[in-house]
Design a protein around this motif. Structure first.
Motif, short mmCIF file in Angstrom:
data_model
loop_
_atom_site.label_atom_id
_atom_site.label_comp_id
_atom_site.label_asym_id
_atom_site.label_seq_id
_atom_site.Cartn_x
_atom_site.Cartn_y
_atom_site.Cartn_z
N ALA A 178 1.04 -1.18 0.04
CA ALA A 178 0.02 -0.11 0.11
C ALA A 178 1.07 1.15 -0.04
CB ALA A 178 -1.05 0.09 1.35
N PHE A 179 0.30 2.35 -0.78
CA PHE A 179 1.38 3.41 -0.67
C PHE A 179 0.52 4.75 -1.11
CE2 PHE A 179 1.50 2.08 -4.91
CZ PHE A 179 1.35 3.09 -5.87
N ILE A 180 0.76 5.82 -0.96
CA ILE A 180 0.19 7.16 -1.30
C ILE A 180 1.25 7.85 -1.99
CG2 ILE A 180 -0.50 9.38 -0.25
CD1 ILE A 180 -1.12 7.95 2.44
N ARG A 181 0.58 8.35 -3.36
CA ARG A 181 1.24 9.08 -4.40
C ARG A 181 0.71 10.54 -4.29
NH1 ARG A 181 2.41 6.70 -10.15
NH2 ARG A 181 4.11 5.89 -8.85
N ASP A 182 1.55 11.59 -4.16
CA ASP A 182 1.26 13.06 -4.41
C ASP A 182 2.00 13.66 -5.48
OD1 ASP A 182 -0.64 13.68 -2.03
OD2 ASP A 182 1.13 12.54 -0.99
N VAL A 183 1.28 14.28 -6.30
CA VAL A 183 1.85 15.18 -7.27
C VAL A 183 2.24 16.45 -6.49
CG1 VAL A 183 1.64 16.23 -9.76
CG2 VAL A 183 0.71 13.94 -9.05
N MET A 184 3.43 16.71 -6.45
CA MET A 184 3.78 17.89 -5.76
C MET A 184 4.19 19.15 -6.45
SD MET A 184 3.82 16.50 -2.53
CE MET A 184 4.61 17.85 -1.69
N TYR A 185 4.56 19.08 -7.50
CA TYR A 185 5.25 20.18 -8.32
C TYR A 185 4.96 19.72 -9.90
CZ TYR A 185 6.89 21.55 -3.91
OH TYR A 185 6.96 21.85 -2.45
N VAL A 186 4.50 20.85 -10.45
CA VAL A 186 4.64 20.64 -12.07
C VAL A 186 5.39 21.74 -12.57
CG1 VAL A 186 3.21 20.58 -14.11
CG2 VAL A 186 2.56 19.12 -12.06
N ASP A 187 6.33 21.48 -13.75
CA ASP A 187 6.88 22.80 -14.32
C ASP A 187 7.13 22.20 -15.43
OD1 ASP A 187 8.24 24.87 -15.35
OD2 ASP A 187 9.99 24.74 -14.02
N PRO A 219 8.10 20.50 -19.02
CA PRO A 219 7.60 19.12 -19.15
C PRO A 219 8.16 18.26 -17.97
CG PRO A 219 9.85 19.13 -20.20
CD PRO A 219 9.65 20.59 -19.69
N PHE A 220 8.47 19.04 -16.72
CA PHE A 220 8.83 17.94 -15.69
C PHE A 220 7.63 17.83 -14.57
CE2 PHE A 220 12.76 19.88 -17.18
CZ PHE A 220 13.27 18.79 -17.63
N ILE A 221 7.71 16.85 -13.83
CA ILE A 221 6.51 16.63 -12.83
C ILE A 221 7.55 15.86 -11.60
CG2 ILE A 221 5.96 14.34 -13.89
CD1 ILE A 221 3.24 14.66 -12.77
N GLN A 222 7.00 16.37 -10.22
CA GLN A 222 7.88 15.97 -9.09
C GLN A 222 6.67 15.14 -8.37
OE1 GLN A 222 10.34 18.24 -6.84
NE2 GLN A 222 9.81 17.42 -4.93
N VAL A 223 6.67 13.92 -8.11
CA VAL A 223 5.98 12.84 -7.44
C VAL A 223 6.51 12.43 -5.97
CG1 VAL A 223 4.52 10.89 -7.81
CG2 VAL A 223 4.81 12.50 -9.56
N HIS A 224 5.79 12.38 -5.11
CA HIS A 224 6.29 11.48 -3.82
C HIS A 224 5.55 10.44 -3.51
CE1 HIS A 224 8.25 15.73 -2.09
NE2 HIS A 224 8.69 15.30 -3.28
N ASN A 225 6.22 9.38 -3.42
CA ASN A 225 5.60 7.98 -3.08
C ASN A 225 6.02 7.60 -1.73
OD1 ASN A 225 4.45 7.41 -5.87
ND2 ASN A 225 6.59 7.23 -6.35
N ASN A 226 4.96 7.52 -0.99
CA ASN A 226 5.17 6.96 0.49
C ASN A 226 4.32 5.80 0.84
OD1 ASN A 226 5.09 6.83 3.32
ND2 ASN A 226 4.29 8.86 3.82
N ASN A 227 5.11 4.86 1.32
CA ASN A 227 4.52 3.44 1.33
C ASN A 227 4.45 3.02 3.03
OD1 ASN A 227 7.38 2.87 2.24
ND2 ASN A 227 7.40 1.27 0.63
N GLY A 228 4.77 4.03 3.87
CA GLY A 228 4.78 3.91 5.19
C GLY A 228 5.85 3.56 5.93
N GLY A 229 6.92 3.22 5.17
CA GLY A 229 8.26 2.80 5.53
C GLY A 229 9.54 3.81 5.04
N THR A 230 9.06 4.40 3.82
CA THR A 230 10.06 5.58 3.33
C THR A 230 9.02 6.42 2.38
OG1 THR A 230 12.10 5.89 2.33
CG2 THR A 230 10.84 4.06 1.51
N THR A 231 9.84 7.33 2.07
CA THR A 231 9.08 8.46 0.92
C THR A 231 10.38 8.56 -0.15
OG1 THR A 231 7.61 9.72 2.51
CG2 THR A 231 8.01 10.76 0.42
#
Length: 222
Positions: free
Chosen positions: A70-79, A81-93
Motif C-alpha cells: 500500500a502507498f500514497i502518491r502525491d503530485v507535488m510540483y509541475v513545471d 515538461p517536468f513533474i515531481q511525485v512523492h511516493n510514501n509506502n509507510g516505510g519510506t518516501t
C-alpha cells in the motif's frame, strides 16, 4: 512540451471522469457526451494522457502480498515538461521526477528517504539523463522498448478494469521484466486514460503483490 492550456484541458477531462459515477462506482469515459473537440482528441492520442500532470493530485493505493504494497502518491510540483511525485509506502518516501513528453514518459531522477516538500524542479537541466522510460508511443498492443536493463511491452489496450475505487475504461497494461536473467519476476502496470496509474502487480514463483487505486482527490481544490 506541455503548456498551461493543455494542463487545463486534462483537468477538465479528469473532472468529467469523476462525474461518471454510477451505483457508487467511478469510471473514466471522459469522452462520453461531449463533442469531438479536436484539441481533446489530440491530447488523448498522446502518451501523456495516461500520465496527467495535475499538481495537487493525491492518490491512495491499497496493497496486498507484502507489508509495504500500500502507498500514497502525491503530485507535488509541475513545471512542464517536468513533474515531481512523492511516493510514501509507510516505510519510506521517495521523490521521483519525470519528464513528460508527447512520445514518452521518462523517470529522470529518484531521491530516496526524502522527507521534505522541497521543489527539485527549479534546478533541473532541460537536457537531463533518462533513468528509465516508463511509457512511450505508439500506444498499441505489442509495442515494446528496453530501458534500465528491462524490457517493457504493452500487452493490452482498451481494457475495462475494476479496482477498489471503481471501474475504468481505456486502460493499457504494460508488462516488464529484467533482461539480465537474474530475476524471474514479472511486473504489470495498468494506466487509465486521463487518470494515470490505477494498479500494479508483481508476479513470481509463489509470490504475488498487488497495489491498486482506492481513492483520489485534488488537494488544491479542497
Amino acid at each position: 512540451m506541455l503548456n498551461k492550456r493543455i494542463i487545463k484541458i486534462i483537468l477538465i477531462l479528469l473532472v468529467l471522469v469523476s462525474g461518471c459515477a454510477a451505483n457508487e462506482e467511478l469510471g473514466n469515459n471522459a469522452g462520453e457526451g461531449i463533442d469531438n473537440n479536436e484539441s481533446i482528441i489530440k491530447i488523448q492520442e498522446k502518451v501523456y494522457a495516461y500520465f496527467p500532470m495535475l499538481e495537487g493530485m493525491h492518490y491512495e493505493y491499497r496493497g496486498e502480498g507484502i507489508e509495504y504494497a500500500a502507498f500514497i502518491r502525491d503530485v507535488m510540483y509541475v513545471d512542464p515538461p517536468f513533474i515531481q511525485v512523492h511516493n510514501n509506502n509507510g516505510g519510506t518516501t521517495i521523490a521521483a521526477i519525470y519528464k513528460v513528453e508527447e512520445n514518452q514518459i521518462a523517470l529522470i531522477r529518484r531521491e530516496e528517504e526524502f522527507y521534505s516538500d522541497k521543489n527539485l524542479l527549479s534546478k533541473l537541466d532541460k537536457d537531463v539523463k533518462v533513468e528509465e522510460i516508463v511509457l512511450k508511443t505508439p500506444i498499441k498492443k505489442g509495442s515494446s522498448w528496453e530501458s534500465n536493463n528491462k524490457k517493457m511491452e504493452i500487452v493490452e489496450t482498451n481494457m475495462e478494469l475494476k479496482v477498489s475505487v471503481g471501474t475504468f475504461y481505456d486502460v493499457i497494461k504494460i508488462k516488464s521484466h529484467a533482461l539480465n536473467g537474474k530475476s524471474e519476476m514479472i511486473n504489470y502496470s495498468y494506466y487509465a486514460k486521463n487518470m494515470g496509474l490505477i494498479k500494479r502487480e508483481s508476479v513470481g514463483e509463489n509470490f504475488n503483490v498487488i497495489s491498486e487505486l482506492k481513492a483520489y482527490e485534488n488537494l488544491k481544490f479542497k
